[in-house]
Scaffold this motif. Structure first.
Motif, PDB file in Angstrom:
ATOM      1  N   GLY A  92      70.232  -1.231  49.902  1.00 44.59           N
ATOM      2  CA  GLY A  92      69.229   0.005  49.778  1.00 44.59           C
ATOM      3  C   GLY A  92      67.869  -0.120  50.282  1.00 44.59           C
ATOM      4  N   HIS A  93      67.029   0.383  49.304  1.00 41.48           N
ATOM      5  CA  HIS A  93      65.446   0.418  49.661  1.00 41.48           C
ATOM      6  C   HIS A  93      64.927  -0.823  49.175  1.00 41.48           C
ATOM      7  N   ALA A  94      65.500  -2.018  49.623  1.00 41.83           N
ATOM      8  CA  ALA A  94      64.906  -3.219  49.107  1.00 41.83           C
ATOM      9  C   ALA A  94      63.591  -3.795  49.766  1.00 41.83           C
ATOM     10  N   CYS A  95      63.017  -2.951  50.640  1.00 44.20           N
ATOM     11  CA  CYS A  95      61.924  -3.417  51.197  1.00 44.20           C
ATOM     12  C   CYS A  95      60.737  -2.314  50.912  1.00 44.20           C
ATOM     13  N   GLY A  96      61.354  -1.231  50.335  1.00 44.81           N
ATOM     14  CA  GLY A  96      60.189  -0.129  49.648  1.00 44.81           C
ATOM     15  C   GLY A  96      59.900   0.807  50.549  1.00 44.81           C
ATOM     16  N   HIS A  97      60.800   1.135  51.743  1.00 41.20           N
ATOM     17  CA  HIS A  97      60.363   1.850  52.892  1.00 41.20           C
ATOM     18  C   HIS A  97      60.112   3.447  52.206  1.00 41.20           C
ATOM     19  N   CYS A  98      61.046   3.802  51.161  1.00 42.04           N
ATOM     20  CA  CYS A  98      61.044   5.185  50.609  1.00 42.04           C
ATOM     21  C   CYS A  98      59.839   5.253  49.925  1.00 42.04           C
ATOM     22  N   LEU A  99      59.215   4.582  49.189  1.00 40.46           N
ATOM     23  CA  LEU A  99      57.823   4.535  48.533  1.00 40.46           C
ATOM     24  C   LEU A  99      56.792   4.629  49.477  1.00 40.46           C
ATOM     25  N   HIS A 100      56.766   3.440  50.320  1.00 42.27           N
ATOM     26  CA  HIS A 100      55.438   3.735  51.102  1.00 42.27           C
ATOM     27  C   HIS A 100      55.502   4.671  52.228  1.00 42.27           C
ATOM     28  N   ARG A 343      67.921  -6.821  45.359  1.00 41.65           N
ATOM     29  CA  ARG A 343      68.046  -5.575  44.630  1.00 41.65           C
ATOM     30  C   ARG A 343      67.025  -5.381  43.615  1.00 41.65           C
ATOM     31  N   SER A 344      66.528  -6.429  43.146  1.00 39.75           N
ATOM     32  CA  SER A 344      65.402  -6.132  41.983  1.00 39.75           C
ATOM     33  C   SER A 344      64.061  -5.294  42.748  1.00 39.75           C
ATOM     34  N   PHE A 345      63.774  -5.288  44.228  1.00 36.59           N
ATOM     35  CA  PHE A 345      62.770  -4.748  44.823  1.00 36.59           C
ATOM     36  C   PHE A 345      63.277  -3.363  44.861  1.00 36.59           C
TER      37      PHE A 345
END
Length: 390
Positions: A92-100, A343-345
């Motif tokens: 999933g969004h394990a690189c944070g693209h949804c947030l940034h 998965r933690s990210f």
């Protein structure tokens, strides 16, 4: 024209107005991850927010189905805020693209009422598929950034924040060796083992490492190794990522790599061909004047920063930076060491601390945009430094 400080309250008030809605969008994207070039729902929802806040919008954009462009303002300096929203397979969004990506969206919304009073032009551009065929590469080739004065986005990080992000130029190449099948037990001498070509190529790459600069990165996998143990493989493939701090030196390294492939084929009496399997990324071109400005905004927003640890990955933002001044600072979203692509990210982007990071990141982007638009001296310094690389 008013001063920079005269509009800060308007930015803060607008962010407060939208923060809960954009946070819900972030949570939706985190729980409904879409892979690169498949982000139909994420791109539409972002587009709809901007369309409803006074932006002129286009979806799809540049013939990319999941890219969009929202623009507001007619004259003055131009700033592009870039939004990512693609997820990774399985995690999933394990690189944070949804947030940034949501930070860029929220910053664009915050700037909408400001643009009714100041001469400047803001673009919020949806940039899909950063993890694979980065859309920023296509957008850059299409000239989207040639008339932009400054492009910005923030990337999520775990425990540290820094402005002077650096990236490596990268090529993704698959090498395919062709040989001749034979019965592996009955008459192996009649075969030409394509997998041997791949294996020898890996050894050649390992030997090459001592003859390239330490900053070079070469890593690959066997993408196809044959079909059955009792058949001499007539086709085998290996997929590699090759990286270097500068495109110019990476091109030199690639010539050595191609010679390794040809040598491995010659030694195993096979043939080899290769192709790029993803878009090539360029290195991030620095702009110290822009970094200094945004570093001051980080401080103004209460975010402590460190110096960049140096390039450690690759991004299509590097291609943007070859066409206009560009920034991609990293912003901490947690107090716990949490590597990207885990998965933690992916869990970290949904915490209350991440919601605060969403607000802070939007403030940084919006206030950085405002300062740039209102400061002609800053604009000239950033442009002069960008032009110095040409």
């Amino acid at each position: 024209m008013k001063n920079y400080t005269d509009y800060l309250n308007l930015i803060d008030t607008t962010i407060d107005k939208y923060i809960d809605s954009i946070w819900e969008l972030n949570l939706y994207m985190a729980s409904h991850p879409e892979l690169g070039e498949q982000e139909l729902e994420a791109s539409k929802r972002m587009h709809d927010f901007l369309q409803g806040s006074g932006y002129k919008t286009t979806l799809p954009y540049c013939d990319i189905p999941t890219s969009f462009c929202a623009e507001k303002g007619d004259t003055g300096p131009s700033v592009a805020l870039l939004a990512e929203y693609d997820a990774l397979p399985e995690i999933g969004h394990a690189c944070g693209h949804c947030l940034h990506g949501s930070m860029s969206l929220l910053a664009g919304l915050a700037l909408s009422p400001v643009l009714d009073h100041v001469p400047g032009k803001v673009f919020v551009i949806g940039t899909p598929a950063e993890e694979t065929n980065g859309a920023k590469v296509t957008l850059a080739k299409e000239g989207v950034f040639d008339s932009i004065d400054l492009a910005m986005m923030i990337h999520c990080n775990d425990v540290t924040s820094y402005v002077d992000y650096r990236s490596l130029a990268m090529d993704a190449i698959e090498f395919t060796f062709d040989g001749q099948t034979a019965h592996a037990a009955g008459a192996p001498w009649e075969g030409r083992n394509a997998l041997n070509g791949v294996q020898l190529f890996f050894h050649a790459i390992d030997m090459l490492r001592q003859h390239v600069k330490p900053s070079v990165r070469m890593h690959g996998i066997v993408s196809h190794g044959g079909d059955a143990p009792n058949i001499v493989p007539d086709k085998a493939s290996a997929k590699f990522y090759f990286r270097a701090p500068e495109r110019k030196y990476l091109n030199v390294v690639l010539e050595k790599i191609f010679n390794c492939a040809k040598g491995a084929a010659l030694a195993t009496e096979t043939t080899v061909h290769w192709r790029n399997v993803e878009f090539s990324f360029d290195e991030m071109r620095p702009n110290k004047a822009a970094e200094k400005m945004l570093g001051e905004i980080f401080t103004e927003c209460g975010v402590a920063t460190i110096n960049s640890p140096g390039p450690g990955g690759s991004s299509d933002m590097g291609n943007v930076s070859q066409h206009c001044a560009a920034l991609q600072p990293l912003l901490a979203i947690t107090d716990v060491s949490t590597p990207h692509h885990t998965r933690s990210f992916a869990k970290a982007v949904t915490t209350p601390q991440a919601k605060q990071a969403l607000k802070t990141g939007a403030e940084i982007l919006a206030k950085g945009t405002l300062r740039f638009i209102l400061n002609t001296t800053l604009q000239e310094e950033i442009k002069k430094e960008f032009n110095s690389y040409r």
